[in-house]
Design an enzyme around this catalytic site. Sequence first.
Site, PDB file in Angstrom:
ATOM      1  N   HIS A  46      28.885  30.586  43.918  1.00 41.48           N
ATOM      2  CA  HIS A  46      30.071  29.790  43.737  1.00 41.48           C
ATOM      3  C   HIS A  46      29.804  28.321  43.319  1.00 41.48           C
ATOM      4  CE1 HIS A  46      32.656  32.843  45.171  1.00 41.48           C
ATOM      5  NE2 HIS A  46      32.114  32.834  46.508  1.00 41.48           N
ATOM      6  N   ASP A  56      28.633  40.731  44.441  1.00 40.97           N
ATOM      7  CA  ASP A  56      29.279  39.981  45.587  1.00 40.97           C
ATOM      8  C   ASP A  56      30.650  40.404  45.675  1.00 40.97           C
ATOM      9  OD1 ASP A  56      28.647  37.533  47.771  1.00 40.97           O
ATOM     10  OD2 ASP A  56      30.748  37.686  46.988  1.00 40.97           O
ATOM     11  N   HIS A  79      33.104  38.399  46.190  1.00 35.42           N
ATOM     12  CA  HIS A  79      33.711  37.242  45.378  1.00 35.42           C
ATOM     13  C   HIS A  79      33.418  36.909  44.224  1.00 35.42           C
ATOM     14  CE1 HIS A  79      34.417  36.723  49.860  1.00 35.42           C
ATOM     15  NE2 HIS A  79      35.668  36.396  49.609  1.00 35.42           N
ATOM     16  N   ASP A  99      29.314  41.717  51.111  1.00 33.90           N
ATOM     17  CA  ASP A  99      30.624  41.553  51.643  1.00 33.90           C
ATOM     18  C   ASP A  99      31.618  42.479  51.080  1.00 33.90           C
ATOM     19  OD1 ASP A  99      30.379  40.178  49.393  1.00 33.90           O
ATOM     20  OD2 ASP A  99      31.182  38.117  49.784  1.00 33.90           O
TER      21      ASP A  99
END
Length: 343
Positions: free
Chosen positions: A160, A196, A198, A285
């Site tokens: 991120h 991931d 996200h 995740d």
Amino acid sequence: MLTFHSEDTKQRRPRIELDGGRFVTPHECPERVDMVIDRVRKIGLGEIRAPRAYGLEPILAVHDHGYVAFLEHAWDEWGAAGLEGEPIPSIWPARRLRGDRIPNSIEGRIGYYALAAETTLCARTFAAAQVSKDIALSALDHVVQTGEPAFGLCRPPGHHAAIDQYGGYCFFNNAAIAAQRALQGGMGKVAILDIDFHHGNGTQDIFYARDDVLFLSLHGDPRQEFPYFLGFADETGRGKGEGFNVNYPLLGGTDYAVWANALEDALRRVRAYRPELLIVSLGVDTFELDPISSFKLKSDDYLDCGRRLKALGIPTTFLLEGGYAVEEIGINVVNVLTGFEGS
């Protein structure tokens, strides 16, 4: 498979996280490292090595210099201003506010450089992020030098972290830093596959106008999931980078059959690109019990994922990103790696 790991990544120990309007114990916690390294040892994945130090130069190759300096001094400046608690942004240069002026105030600069409010700064954040980057680069160098796969047990995660923004628990973009080092070392093309839950908004930001890195991300649909404002399928690159950014936004409740179909399309694109190196932003995740995600992958699915990645036949570096079901993170991460190893 060789694992690179350091207890120094656990220097970052935030006390709070903003989640659903409440301050909670942070999901991105040092115990994640313990669970993964314990599993690596338990199954005998391979040798565990400490990283070597690479300094700031590889970070500055992809991140804004002012941003890096801000992260280095923010904690001390916060305290020097008489502020208590952990720095957290309270305002951003949002629509119709000016984003071309960096405030002098530490509170203003936190808002300028933060992309979200869930991630606080705390003592030793900069030091831990430096070590995380060193782990990524040590894993990369091993793969480049030997052609053998390696796993970097990075913490904090990185995907991120944008050119000049932190958030989503990320400060330095480990995958991007590693890719840039490989290119500067003489490689012509690198692929980054982000699995991931996200979207890897930071990695996309760094390489969006480039054709020497193919970036592909499988993630929760940003209409529903963090980071909300990036990760849509129509984001395909800019200028030279047109066609080299590929997003697979998937709805909440996605199971492995649907997820694996998207993965196969991504792997097809990687094969067509013919990179000299694959970097996997390895977030787990996507697991069905993850507390902040909504996909339905099961632990055995990660074994199959690893096997599919192995079939590419490309030198591969794995770097840890997310995964917050702490009791299962070790099993799920190592399942990808053992699936890749064929054991």
